[in-house]
Design a protein around this motif. Sequence first.
Motif, PDB file in Angstrom:
ATOM      1  N   LEU A   2     -44.770   6.635  -5.763  1.00 40.01           N
ATOM      2  CA  LEU A   2     -45.135   6.774  -6.884  1.00 40.01           C
ATOM      3  C   LEU A   2     -45.719   5.466  -7.659  1.00 40.01           C
ATOM      4  CD1 LEU A   2     -41.918   8.431  -8.311  1.00 40.01           C
ATOM      5  CD2 LEU A   2     -44.191   9.392  -7.766  1.00 40.01           C
ATOM      6  N   GLU A   3     -45.092   4.423  -6.895  1.00 44.65           N
ATOM      7  CA  GLU A   3     -45.935   3.023  -7.425  1.00 44.65           C
ATOM      8  C   GLU A   3     -47.434   3.000  -7.183  1.00 44.65           C
ATOM      9  OE1 GLU A   3     -43.350   3.547  -5.406  1.00 44.65           O
ATOM     10  OE2 GLU A   3     -41.714   2.469  -6.569  1.00 44.65           O
ATOM     11  N   ALA A  53     -51.422   8.043 -15.858  1.00 40.50           N
ATOM     12  CA  ALA A  53     -49.973   8.253 -15.537  1.00 40.50           C
ATOM     13  C   ALA A  53     -49.088   6.835 -15.964  1.00 40.50           C
ATOM     14  CB  ALA A  53     -49.646   8.046 -13.885  1.00 40.50           C
ATOM     15  N   SER A  54     -47.920   7.442 -16.165  1.00 40.02           N
ATOM     16  CA  SER A  54     -46.856   6.162 -16.493  1.00 40.02           C
ATOM     17  C   SER A  54     -45.577   6.525 -15.706  1.00 40.02           C
ATOM     18  CB  SER A  54     -46.648   6.230 -18.091  1.00 40.02           C
ATOM     19  OG  SER A  54     -45.769   7.460 -18.420  1.00 40.02           O
ATOM     20  N   PHE A  55     -44.972   5.373 -15.331  1.00 37.69           N
ATOM     21  CA  PHE A  55     -43.780   5.298 -14.498  1.00 37.69           C
ATOM     22  C   PHE A  55     -42.930   4.218 -14.878  1.00 37.69           C
ATOM     23  CE2 PHE A  55     -42.107   4.384 -10.134  1.00 37.69           C
ATOM     24  CZ  PHE A  55     -40.932   5.250 -10.251  1.00 37.69           C
ATOM     25  N   ILE A  78     -43.438  13.967 -11.667  1.00 34.97           N
ATOM     26  CA  ILE A  78     -43.802  14.015 -10.310  1.00 34.97           C
ATOM     27  C   ILE A  78     -42.494  12.984  -9.818  1.00 34.97           C
ATOM     28  CG2 ILE A  78     -45.212  13.206  -8.258  1.00 34.97           C
ATOM     29  CD1 ILE A  78     -47.520  13.400 -10.224  1.00 34.97           C
ATOM     30  N   PHE A  79     -41.928  13.680  -8.507  1.00 39.23           N
ATOM     31  CA  PHE A  79     -40.639  12.971  -8.198  1.00 39.23           C
ATOM     32  C   PHE A  79     -40.925  12.529  -6.603  1.00 39.23           C
ATOM     33  CE2 PHE A  79     -39.127  15.586 -11.475  1.00 39.23           C
ATOM     34  CZ  PHE A  79     -38.304  14.722 -12.048  1.00 39.23           C
ATOM     35  N   VAL A  80     -40.117  11.274  -6.072  1.00 38.53           N
ATOM     36  CA  VAL A  80     -40.768  10.741  -5.204  1.00 38.53           C
ATOM     37  C   VAL A  80     -40.282  11.792  -3.827  1.00 38.53           C
ATOM     38  CG1 VAL A  80     -38.249   9.821  -4.772  1.00 38.53           C
ATOM     39  CG2 VAL A  80     -40.173   8.584  -3.562  1.00 38.53           C
ATOM     40  N   LEU A 107     -52.228  13.630  -4.846  1.00 42.66           N
ATOM     41  CA  LEU A 107     -50.795  13.523  -4.149  1.00 42.66           C
ATOM     42  C   LEU A 107     -50.834  13.195  -2.515  1.00 42.66           C
ATOM     43  CD1 LEU A 107     -48.697  16.023  -6.113  1.00 42.66           C
ATOM     44  CD2 LEU A 107     -49.064  13.481  -6.819  1.00 42.66           C
ATOM     45  N   LEU A 108     -51.904  13.956  -2.045  1.00 42.57           N
ATOM     46  CA  LEU A 108     -51.893  13.777  -0.659  1.00 42.57           C
ATOM     47  C   LEU A 108     -52.468  12.366  -0.268  1.00 42.57           C
ATOM     48  CD1 LEU A 108     -51.586  15.697   1.774  1.00 42.57           C
ATOM     49  CD2 LEU A 108     -53.907  16.266   1.634  1.00 42.57           C
ATOM     50  N   ASP A 109     -53.382  11.719  -1.079  1.00 44.91           N
ATOM     51  CA  ASP A 109     -53.891  10.331  -0.837  1.00 44.91           C
ATOM     52  C   ASP A 109     -52.701   9.392  -0.961  1.00 44.91           C
ATOM     53  OD1 ASP A 109     -56.356  11.203  -0.503  1.00 44.91           O
ATOM     54  OD2 ASP A 109     -56.695  10.847  -2.585  1.00 44.91           O
TER      55      ASP A 109
END
Length: 256
Positions: free
Chosen positions: A150-151, A161-163, A184-186, A212-214
């Motif tokens: 996620l980072e 995105a924001s996290f 989106i969760f880890v 997400l695959l990247d």
Amino acid sequence: MASNAESSNDGGKSVATPPDHAPSLAGSVIEAKDGLGGSNYIRIQNISCTANLGVRLDLKKIALKCRNTEFNPRRFGAVIMRLREPRATALIFASGKMCITGTKSTHNATLATKRFAYIVERVGFKPEEHLDFKVQNIVGTTDVGFPIRLEGLVYAHSMYASFEPELFPGLIYRMIKPRVVFLIFVSGKLVITGARTEEDLRQAFTKLYPVLLDFRKLNVATLPGLPSGGTSNTSTTAQSSTKTKNNDSHREMAEV
């Protein structure tokens, strides 16, 4: 089956319920392409929709004459009405507007709206022919099957995105077209909200999956900061240290 047919007393025959008047689970799970030749399944968890009966309503009269209703005007200015089949909940306002939630397919959402309108009509309020039915929000869930960094994702896509892990463990990804929001969760699990149609869910997942695959996690440690075999090494080290302490204590006892 009681849900698919209704018995009639006219000559002892049974009249089949038309397909468009029977609750259906079709549409609660949709298949979406991942953009790389594969596919994944999205499960619809909730559909929120609105309708307008086009007539002023006496909420107190509806609450007194209908089952499975709640009405407390001091707390909330709408009647809360529930259906068992299809399972749905409606907020009915005095203006004639309704908010329907709890269904998991658009077929069941339209069916529940018609049944709520029929119940109101039986009480004594004639709704209009056109109910102005609109789907406002569809919530779906899916799992991509691999953990996500996620980072790295929020750093590369900071515009969308924001996290904030101290506040919420999921990354919020706002897609422009279609206008959909992802949680989106880890672990690789996703919550998709904001869609108006099932096609919006499909298109949004197809666009996001390659991203997400990247940022897929390749090396997953069993404990943070330790390699995959770190737990076994620490346990053997602890056992050897306890054995050494026991041997020292026995020697001291023998000398005494």
